[in-house]
Design an enzyme around this catalytic site. Structure first.
Site, PDB file in Angstrom:
ATOM      1  N   CYS A  73       2.760  -9.470  -5.323  1.00  0.00           N
ATOM      2  CA  CYS A  73       3.276 -10.448  -4.362  1.00  0.00           C
ATOM      3  C   CYS A  73       4.269 -11.449  -4.949  1.00  0.00           C
ATOM      4  CB  CYS A  73       2.165 -11.170  -3.628  1.00  0.00           C
ATOM      5  SG  CYS A  73       0.512 -10.914  -4.231  1.00  0.00           S
ATOM      6  N   ARG A 132      -5.417  -4.916 -14.082  1.00  0.00           N
ATOM      7  CA  ARG A 132      -6.396  -5.999 -14.036  1.00  0.00           C
ATOM      8  C   ARG A 132      -7.483  -5.699 -15.047  1.00  0.00           C
ATOM      9  NH1 ARG A 132      -6.848  -6.934  -7.436  1.00  0.00           N
ATOM     10  NH2 ARG A 132      -4.613  -7.296  -7.185  1.00  0.00           N
ATOM     11  N   GLN A 168      -0.939  -0.047  -6.069  1.00  0.00           N
ATOM     12  CA  GLN A 168      -1.181  -0.497  -4.704  1.00  0.00           C
ATOM     13  C   GLN A 168      -0.075  -0.010  -3.787  1.00  0.00           C
ATOM     14  OE1 GLN A 168      -1.226  -4.772  -5.644  1.00  0.00           O
ATOM     15  NE2 GLN A 168      -3.359  -4.794  -4.997  1.00  0.00           N
ATOM     16  N   ASP A 198       1.558  -1.526  -1.493  1.00  0.00           N
ATOM     17  CA  ASP A 198       1.554  -2.958  -1.233  1.00  0.00           C
ATOM     18  C   ASP A 198       2.716  -3.348  -0.330  1.00  0.00           C
ATOM     19  OD1 ASP A 198       0.505  -5.426  -1.523  1.00  0.00           O
ATOM     20  OD2 ASP A 198       1.105  -5.703  -3.616  1.00  0.00           O
ATOM     21  N   HIS A 256       4.469  -6.718   1.796  1.00  0.00           N
ATOM     22  CA  HIS A 256       4.495  -8.142   2.114  1.00  0.00           C
ATOM     23  C   HIS A 256       5.484  -8.367   3.230  1.00  0.00           C
ATOM     24  CE1 HIS A 256       2.740  -8.088  -1.939  1.00  0.00           C
ATOM     25  NE2 HIS A 256       1.913  -8.918  -1.356  1.00  0.00           N
ATOM     26  N   LYS A 278      -8.354 -13.208   6.449  1.00  0.00           N
ATOM     27  CA  LYS A 278      -7.976 -11.793   6.351  1.00  0.00           C
ATOM     28  C   LYS A 278      -8.844 -10.920   7.231  1.00  0.00           C
ATOM     29  CE  LYS A 278     -10.970 -11.047   2.348  1.00  0.00           C
ATOM     30  NZ  LYS A 278     -11.168 -10.366   1.070  1.00  0.00           N
ATOM     31  N   HIS A 309       0.046 -10.260   3.639  1.00  0.00           N
ATOM     32  CA  HIS A 309      -0.208  -9.248   2.613  1.00  0.00           C
ATOM     33  C   HIS A 309      -0.905  -8.089   3.307  1.00  0.00           C
ATOM     34  CE1 HIS A 309      -0.191 -12.163  -0.934  1.00  0.00           C
ATOM     35  NE2 HIS A 309      -0.221 -12.971   0.108  1.00  0.00           N
TER      36      HIS A 309
END
Length: 661
Positions: A355, A384, A402, A404, A406, A487, A533
């Site tokens: 992000c 991670r 991911q 991912d 945005h 979320k 997200h």
RNA sequence: GCCGGGGUAGCUCAGUGGCAGAGCAACCGCCUUGUAAGCGGUAGGUCGUGGGUUCAAUCCCCACCCUCGGCUCCA
């Protein structure tokens, strides 16, 4: 209408009323209704409260009987079996302290502390099981009594964990676990099985231990007292318990079946990927067969995002520490990041999320309201440093990619955007064979959040509205939101009913603030965009693992690494087999051929174990007539199928997502 | 990170303080097969890594790595 003092009337769930002699209990009621019911009964619900069967019923009460084969009944069985476990352990292990032992899904556990930090072995479990069976055979009653907290403290004077619970209940700061164990402050309830064993408990319990017996102790594990990582670690014994021998056997069978579809096992069996020790924990390499499936997943995802108005972006795996200071992640999640690399021009970290980099792309130039919503998409690989004990195959991994996205939008666009996101996510998940979803709305935790009440309210309302607009049932998880916003989490149920959390849609007004993101609004003012997200698969790795378990390795044809295998009956047919292969390859299918230097049966078996969707067998007849023998996965063999007909079948199969095998 | 169980051939696993074992897979040969295991042979191991004890360690001890079951955690 006053009733006769020697008779009581109780109302049953079907609204019928039964008369019983005064002093009658749940057992008496069940017996008056039927012998079988009496045998199956484990507890009653009296005026909405679960109660022991042996308690005298009051006149006018609304009563239902809880039977062993219901969820509530199994819960009672399991809780009672936990008491038997505790008694067995206390008898076999001098000085053992017992703490809590609730019923859980499919079973129960009980936490113990053994003297001198001793631990349970597998052999101990066998001995404990035998002792438990003896207690069951002894037909001990569960006798309830209530007492003051002071008296209870005396009863449990040698049980520090029990005393701690009693004290917490007395002080009024009991949590739900404590309350289950001890009842209320003015009347601490205990259940006694014998002169030597009594346990703190709210109940209810079965009338006697002879009602139990269909249980198995499963495993020993360490567990922190009250879930506190800094507190003492206890020894937990897990067990499962059921209403009948057959129900227990079925459960154990289900576990075996689940183990067969464990993605880690299938990944090895099917040569999909591996976790080389030399790489370090939680890092995978993808082999060619796993790579095919992964590529197909990614291709499909890219295609859908392309069509969905997303812009594709790419960002590096490393970033200067300033970036993560700005985003706040270094402050909140440093422990979960790989350690820094000190360079002569600064400190760099492997990125734990994408992000912040997408924020930089947004901020690179001035943005107009005309550009919004701006949907950025990346298959972004992140690292991670998950704690060593938490790694679990592909489902919890340290390096992962991911899918991912945005989305930067205006406040006014937020609700529509979330609603269409939900459509998008569900549509993609359905293509992968999932049809059963659970939705969870996580709301603000006032102690762990940033931002104004107003914007939290707006974001939460937008998420809620999107769910409602789709007519979706959802649960609310108060306080489970991320620190930056609320979320929606989407769980899917797999082929054997297990739940996996995959997709998440999150509202974020924190990062736009931290990065100073703006757009020029219609009135020429500068405004701050909202950031959504969204991870759909969650991570490619995790989603792949879930898919593997969902399909038990039998990927639908469009995803299967090898879609068709062609087998010649004998060497003489090899040339024709090769022609069949060639035609299928030209049509874009993934096909191979196993030459006839082994028996046909053996080659078929090998192909079946590889879970190949179609095995084609060709012999004399097929060479003569341009046909194939079709042996489909999970279906019946068809001989002499014209090649064109098979091609149509294959095309139709690949075009739609097949149901799971 | 914490508690407990493991790491032996590509896979699944047995085994022992004194030359390392099986089944399947692989490879070679025979068999030429019509829908889930044909027969024979060959090869394959730093017994996770590093230290220590011992005349001798895959085995016993210590540390570390990886892994499994849980706990805690999961942006």
């Amino acid at each position: 209408m006053p009733s006769n003092s020697s008779v009581i009337k109780v109302r049953l769930p079907d609204e019928s009323v039964r008369e019983l002699p005064a002093g009658s209990t749940g057992i008496d009621l069940a017996q008056s209704i039927g012998k079988r019911l009496a045998q199956a009964a484990v507890a009653t619900v009296v005026n909405g409260v679960e109660t022991d069967l042996g308690v005298a019923l009051a006149d006018g009460a609304q009563v239902s009987i809880v039977t062993a084969d219901s969820d509530a009944g199994r819960h009672v069985l399991r809780h009672s079996t936990a008491h038997v476990l505790a008694q067995a352990v206390v008898q076999l292990f001098e000085g053992a302290k017992f703490s809590i032992g609730p019923a859980i899904e499919d079973g129960f556990y009980y936490d113990f502390e053994l003297p001198n930090n001793k631990t349970f072995s597998d052999a101990d479990l066998v001995a404990i099981t035998e002792r438990m069976q003896q207690i069951v055979a002894a037909d001990q009653p569960f006798v309830r009594s209530e007492m003051s907290a002071d008296d209870a403290l005396k009863v449990f004077s040698d049980q520090p964990y029990k005393c701690e619970i009693i004290q917490r209940v007395t002080k009024g700061d009991a949590d739900s676990v404590d309350a289950l164990e001890a009842g209320s402050a003015d009347a601490v309830s205990v259940y006694r099985n014998s002169d030597s064993f009594v346990d703190l408990c709210r109940g209810p319990h079965v009338p006697s231990t002879s009602r139990l017996g269909h249980f198995a102790l499963m495993k020993v594990a360490g567990a922190y007292w009250r879930g506190n990582e800094k507190g003492p670690m206890l020894q937990r014994i897990y067990g499962t318990a059921w209403e009948s021998k057959s129900a227990l056997a079925e459960h154990l069978h289900r576990l075996e079946e689940a183990e067969k579809r464990d993605h880690r096992r299938l990944a090895v069996e099917m040569d999909l990927l591996s976790f080389p020790q030399e790489l370090g924990g939680g890092l995978a390499v993808w082999h060619p067969k796993g790579g095919i499936v992964r590529k197909l997943m990614e291709d499909y995802s890219r295609e859908r995002h392309q069509n969905g108005g997303y812009k594709f972006v790419f960002t590096p795996h490393l970033a200067n520490s300033h970036l993560f200071e700005t985003s706040g992640h270094l402050q909140f999640y440093k422990d979960g990041m790989y350690p820094p690399m000190e360079m002569d021009n600064g400190t760099y970290y492997p990125k734990p999320m994408n992000c912040p980099m997408h924020c930089l792309i947004y901020r690179d130039r001035q943005r107009s309201y005309r550009e919004l919503p701006l949907r950025l998409f990346e298959l972004g690989t992140v690292y991670r440093y998950e704690r060593a004990g938490t790694l679990h195959g592909l489902l919890r991994i340290r390096g992962f990619t991911q899918d991912d996205s945005h989305i930067f939008c205006t406040e006014e666009q937020m609700a529509d955007e979330i609603a269409s996101l939900l459509d998008f996510v569900l549509s993609v998940l359905r293509r992968f064979g999932f049809s059963d979803f659970d939705f969870k709305l996580s709301t603000r935790n006032p102690d762990k959040s940033v931002g104004s009440d107003e914007i939290w309210q707006k974001s939460t309302d937008a998420l809620r509205e999107a769910l409602n607009r789709h007519g979706l049932q959802f649960t609310v998880a108060p306080g489970d939101a991320a620190f930056y916003g609320p979320k929606i989490d989407i769980d899917v149920r797999d082929a054997i009913g297990r739940k996996w959390q995959l997709s998440t849609i999150q509202c974020d007004f924190n990062l736009p603030e931290r990065f100073g993101l703006e757009y020029i609004a219609t009135d020429n003012s500068r405004k701050r965009p909202i950031m959504l997200h969204r991870a759909l698969f969650g991570s490619i790795e995790r989603f792949f693992g879930v898919l593997l378990e969902h399909y038990g390795g039998a990927f639908p044809t469009w995803l299967a690494p090898v879609q068709v295998r062609v087998l010649a009956v004998a060497s003489a047919h090899e040339e024709y087999a090769a022609k069949v292969v060639q035609q299928l390859v030209e049509d874009g299918y993934r096909v191979d051929q196993l030459v006839a230097d082994e028996q046909l049966g053996k080659r078929i078996r090998a192909s079946k174990l590889e879970r190949i969707p179609y095995v084609l067998v060709v012999g004399d007849d097929d060479v003569a007539n341009s046909t194939v023998g079709v042996n489909p996965r999970g279906g019946d063999v068809r001989r002499d199928v014209p090649m064109n007909e098979f091609l149509q079948q294959l095309s139709a199969d690949v075009g739609e997502t097949r149901s799971v095998a």
